[in-house]
Structure formats: structure tokens, C-alpha cells
Design a protein around this motif. Structure first.
Motif, PDB file in Angstrom:
ATOM      1  N   LEU A 161      -5.573  -9.866  -7.011  1.00 19.16           N
ATOM      2  CA  LEU A 161      -5.267  -8.357  -6.547  1.00 19.16           C
ATOM      3  C   LEU A 161      -6.535  -7.956  -5.894  1.00 19.16           C
ATOM      4  O   LEU A 161      -6.623  -7.114  -5.254  1.00 19.16           O
ATOM      5  CB  LEU A 161      -4.999  -7.730  -8.051  1.00 19.16           C
ATOM      6  CG  LEU A 161      -4.815  -6.130  -7.974  1.00 19.16           C
ATOM      7  CD1 LEU A 161      -4.154  -5.771  -7.048  1.00 19.16           C
ATOM      8  CD2 LEU A 161      -4.760  -5.503  -9.450  1.00 19.16           C
ATOM      9  N   PHE A 162      -7.715  -8.059  -6.535  1.00 20.33           N
ATOM     10  CA  PHE A 162      -9.253  -7.928  -5.987  1.00 20.33           C
ATOM     11  C   PHE A 162      -9.390  -7.945  -4.610  1.00 20.33           C
ATOM     12  O   PHE A 162      -9.516  -7.297  -3.530  1.00 20.33           O
ATOM     13  CB  PHE A 162     -10.314  -8.411  -6.809  1.00 20.33           C
ATOM     14  CG  PHE A 162     -11.656  -7.908  -6.216  1.00 20.33           C
ATOM     15  CD1 PHE A 162     -12.290  -6.690  -6.576  1.00 20.33           C
ATOM     16  CD2 PHE A 162     -12.379  -9.082  -5.429  1.00 20.33           C
ATOM     17  CE1 PHE A 162     -13.633  -6.564  -5.996  1.00 20.33           C
ATOM     18  CE2 PHE A 162     -13.436  -8.726  -4.815  1.00 20.33           C
ATOM     19  CZ  PHE A 162     -14.036  -7.497  -5.140  1.00 20.33           C
ATOM     20  N   GLY A 176      -6.669  -8.641  -2.457  1.00 24.28           N
ATOM     21  CA  GLY A 176      -6.000  -7.977  -1.945  1.00 24.28           C
ATOM     22  C   GLY A 176      -6.364  -6.700  -1.495  1.00 24.28           C
ATOM     23  O   GLY A 176      -6.127  -6.057  -0.304  1.00 24.28           O
ATOM     24  N   CYS A 177      -6.898  -5.850  -2.326  1.00 24.86           N
ATOM     25  CA  CYS A 177      -7.638  -4.764  -2.162  1.00 24.86           C
ATOM     26  C   CYS A 177      -8.628  -4.632  -1.227  1.00 24.86           C
ATOM     27  O   CYS A 177      -8.852  -3.782  -0.237  1.00 24.86           O
ATOM     28  CB  CYS A 177      -7.992  -4.134  -3.425  1.00 24.86           C
ATOM     29  SG  CYS A 177      -6.880  -3.446  -4.690  1.00 24.86           S
ATOM     30  N   ALA A 178      -9.477  -5.697  -1.318  1.00 21.56           N
ATOM     31  CA  ALA A 178     -10.502  -5.804  -0.252  1.00 21.56           C
ATOM     32  C   ALA A 178     -10.206  -6.089   1.140  1.00 21.56           C
ATOM     33  O   ALA A 178     -10.746  -5.681   1.850  1.00 21.56           O
ATOM     34  CB  ALA A 178     -11.577  -7.033  -0.786  1.00 21.56           C
ATOM     35  N   ILE A 236      -7.392  -4.810   2.257  1.00 20.37           N
ATOM     36  CA  ILE A 236      -6.919  -3.622   2.765  1.00 20.37           C
ATOM     37  C   ILE A 236      -8.173  -3.002   3.235  1.00 20.37           C
ATOM     38  O   ILE A 236      -7.890  -2.172   4.433  1.00 20.37           O
ATOM     39  CB  ILE A 236      -6.218  -2.574   1.801  1.00 20.37           C
ATOM     40  CG1 ILE A 236      -4.816  -3.586   1.229  1.00 20.37           C
ATOM     41  CG2 ILE A 236      -5.761  -1.377   2.090  1.00 20.37           C
ATOM     42  CD1 ILE A 236      -4.158  -2.766  -0.060  1.00 20.37           C
ATOM     43  N   ILE A 237      -9.218  -2.674   2.349  1.00 19.09           N
ATOM     44  CA  ILE A 237     -10.314  -2.018   3.098  1.00 19.09           C
ATOM     45  C   ILE A 237     -10.931  -2.524   4.452  1.00 19.09           C
ATOM     46  O   ILE A 237     -10.967  -1.959   5.205  1.00 19.09           O
ATOM     47  CB  ILE A 237     -11.427  -2.167   1.861  1.00 19.09           C
ATOM     48  CG1 ILE A 237     -11.057  -1.409   0.959  1.00 19.09           C
ATOM     49  CG2 ILE A 237     -12.667  -1.590   2.513  1.00 19.09           C
ATOM     50  CD1 ILE A 237     -12.053  -1.652  -0.375  1.00 19.09           C
ATOM     51  N   SER A 277      -6.699 -14.730  -1.729  1.00 21.40           N
ATOM     52  CA  SER A 277      -5.490 -13.939  -2.484  1.00 21.40           C
ATOM     53  C   SER A 277      -4.557 -14.986  -2.746  1.00 21.40           C
ATOM     54  O   SER A 277      -4.013 -15.551  -3.845  1.00 21.40           O
ATOM     55  CB  SER A 277      -5.042 -12.819  -1.757  1.00 21.40           C
ATOM     56  OG  SER A 277      -5.559 -11.647  -2.191  1.00 21.40           O
ATOM     57  N   VAL A 296       0.538  -5.784  -4.083  1.00 24.88           N
ATOM     58  CA  VAL A 296      -0.496  -5.434  -3.248  1.00 24.88           C
ATOM     59  C   VAL A 296      -0.918  -6.350  -2.151  1.00 24.88           C
ATOM     60  O   VAL A 296      -0.957  -6.299  -1.004  1.00 24.88           O
ATOM     61  CB  VAL A 296      -2.053  -5.136  -4.198  1.00 24.88           C
ATOM     62  CG1 VAL A 296      -3.011  -4.784  -3.447  1.00 24.88           C
ATOM     63  CG2 VAL A 296      -1.622  -3.955  -5.222  1.00 24.88           C
ATOM     64  N   SER A 297      -1.322  -7.705  -2.481  1.00 24.56           N
ATOM     65  CA  SER A 297      -1.777  -8.682  -1.584  1.00 24.56           C
ATOM     66  C   SER A 297      -0.818  -9.002  -0.363  1.00 24.56           C
ATOM     67  O   SER A 297      -1.036  -9.431   0.391  1.00 24.56           O
ATOM     68  CB  SER A 297      -2.132  -9.884  -2.607  1.00 24.56           C
ATOM     69  OG  SER A 297      -3.128  -9.562  -3.432  1.00 24.56           O
ATOM     70  N   VAL A 342      -0.530  -5.139   1.881  1.00 26.06           N
ATOM     71  CA  VAL A 342      -1.373  -5.608   2.925  1.00 26.06           C
ATOM     72  C   VAL A 342      -0.598  -5.768   4.150  1.00 26.06           C
ATOM     73  O   VAL A 342      -1.220  -5.310   5.213  1.00 26.06           O
ATOM     74  CB  VAL A 342      -2.099  -6.941   2.293  1.00 26.06           C
ATOM     75  CG1 VAL A 342      -2.768  -7.880   3.480  1.00 26.06           C
ATOM     76  CG2 VAL A 342      -3.197  -6.765   1.400  1.00 26.06           C
TER      77      VAL A 342
END
Length: 242
Positions: A14-15, A17-19, A21-22, A39, A70-71, A75
Motif C-alpha cells: 500500500l505504501f 502504491g501511494c508513493a 501515485i505521488i 508493490s 490503491v496499487s 494507480v
């Protein structure tokens, strides 16, 4: 306590995946690719860790789906959204302002249909050895491949950034995510040829495409995967506990 170790690995998915997106919103496509690669690795590893520790929980299964949403759902939608905002003749080095745009909004269909896909998979008892419809990681590999072409192949980038490519890609992937068409997974039935013919053929073609096209190969690998499934559809089977 050891039951939380696989959950920690899932949270790393998850982390990353969020990174990713950024990075995508920042048009830093190469770092985004590596976060997505991580991911995918963590998504694979959490199951290995759970089996190695002989632990399983409903909490872990739900957490895995949330991380995958998320990922492998948000994404790819963000990738399509940003690519639709990029003018055909504009390199990522000259970023536009990332804002709301009605003509890029259809990219979010991929996130919506990924959510439907994951919810369906959680309840479906027919998917263990093979899938019904395209798995969310496969959809993400295709979108990531388009992003890599834009980042690394300036000759092909204008074709990828064409709305005649992006809109059909969004619609087709959204449909395939929730379709009932059988798709083979990458689980081998032993290492022999029998029962693994399509998988070995696909692996050989994928390696060939990577050798020839390198970073531009990923969308073509997914297309080959889809063609092989159309030509040689696998049987569906009952889903076993994760």
C-alpha cells in the motif's frame, strides 16, 4: 503477533502504491515504475510469508484487497488521467498543471471497475488456478507500460498519448476487469510441459519482447497475454482459501 508480519508486508504494498501515485502526479514516471514494481513484489510476498508462518485471517484478506485497490486500481487510473492531460508534443520534463479535466475523467473508470473486480473476486468461488476476467495487476502492467513508453521512447510517445489509444485502452481494460472470460494465472502445474503449454509459450514470447523492446515491451506483453487467452481459454476452477 506473527500474524501481523504478513499484514506489514501488505502495508508495504500500500505504501509503495501511494508513493507511485505521488510520483505519477509529479510526472516522475521512472520512480513511479519502481514503486509499482515494489508493490507487485510485496503483493506476491505477503502470501508467501503467510504460508511460511502458517497464518491466515479475514483481516489480512481484507487488508490485501484494500492495498490492491490503491496499487492496482487507483494507480493505473492516475496513469491514464495524467497521460490524457499531456499534449502529444509535450515531454514529461515540461509538466502541465495537474488539475481536474472532464476529458481526462474517463480514466477514473479503471479505478471504479478495479473496485468491482476486487469485490467480485473476494466472493467468487470459481477462481483459484485461473481467473475470470483480467486481474488488476495485469491491468496495471499495461498502464505502466504506456507510462514507460512516454518516459523512455520519444519516437513512440506521441502514439501512446493519442486519445485514439488511451480512450480505447481505458474502455477495454475496464470491461475486461469485470468480464467472465477465463484468463490463465501464472501458477504452474509442476514444471512439465503438459498443462503448462500456454504459460510456457507466453513466457517465451514475453522474454522475446523484453529482449527486443525493453522498457517499451509491457503493453505488448499484456496484449499477447490477452490473445493467448482468446485463442486457448483455460478452464475455470473453484477458489481455494488464500
Amino acid at each position: 503477533m506473527k500474524s501481523w508480519i504478513p499484514n506489514f508486508v501488505t502495508l508495504l504494498n500500500l505504501f509503495c502504491g501511494c508513493a507511485a501515485i505521488i510520483c505519477i502526479l509529479d510526472l516522475r514516471f521512472i520512480p513511479a515504475f519502481w514503486f509499482l514494481f515494489a508493490s507487485g513484489w510485496f503483493d506476491f510476498a505477503d502470501g508467501l510469508v503467510a504460508r511460511a508462518l502458517n497464518v491466515s485471517s479475514e483481516h489480512g484478506k481484507e487488508l490485501d484487497s484494500l492495498a490492491d485497490m490503491v496499487s492496482f486500481g487507483v494507480v493505473p487510473a492516475m496513469i491514464y488521467y495524467v497521460l490524457l492531460l499531456l499534449p502529444v508534443d509535450l515531454a514529461p520534463a515540461s509538466p502541465p498543471a495537474i488539475t481536474w479535466s472532464w476529458y481526462a475523467a474517463p480514466a477514473l473508470f479503471v479505478a471504479l471497475f478495479s473496485a468491482l473486480r476486487l469485490a467480485k473476486f473476494n466472493l467468487d468461488t470459481r477462481q483459484s488456478e485461473n481467473f475470470l476476467g483480467v486481474a488488476t495487476p495485469t491491468s496495471t502492467v499495461y498502464a505502466t507500460g504506456l507510462m514507460l513508453i512516454v518516459a523512455t521512447n520519444p519516437d513512440w510517445a506521441p502514439y501512446v498519448l493519442s486519445r485514439w489509444v488511451l480512450y480505447p485502452s481505458i474502455l477495454i481494460m475496464s470491461f475486461l476487469l469485470v468480464s467472465e472470460y477465463p484468463m490463465f494465472s501464472f501458477k504452474l502445474k509442476g514444471f512439465g510441459w503438459a498443462g503448462n503449454e500456454t504459460k510456457y509459450i507466453f513466457a517465451a514470447l514475453a522474454i522475446g519482447l523484453l529482449t527486443v523492446l525493453w522498457t517499451s515491451a509491457f503493453p505488448f506483453i499484456v496484449v499477447v497475454y490477452l490473445i493467448l487467452n482468446l485463442a486457448f481459454p483455460p478452464p475455470s476452477s473453484a477458489k481455494q482459501p488464500l
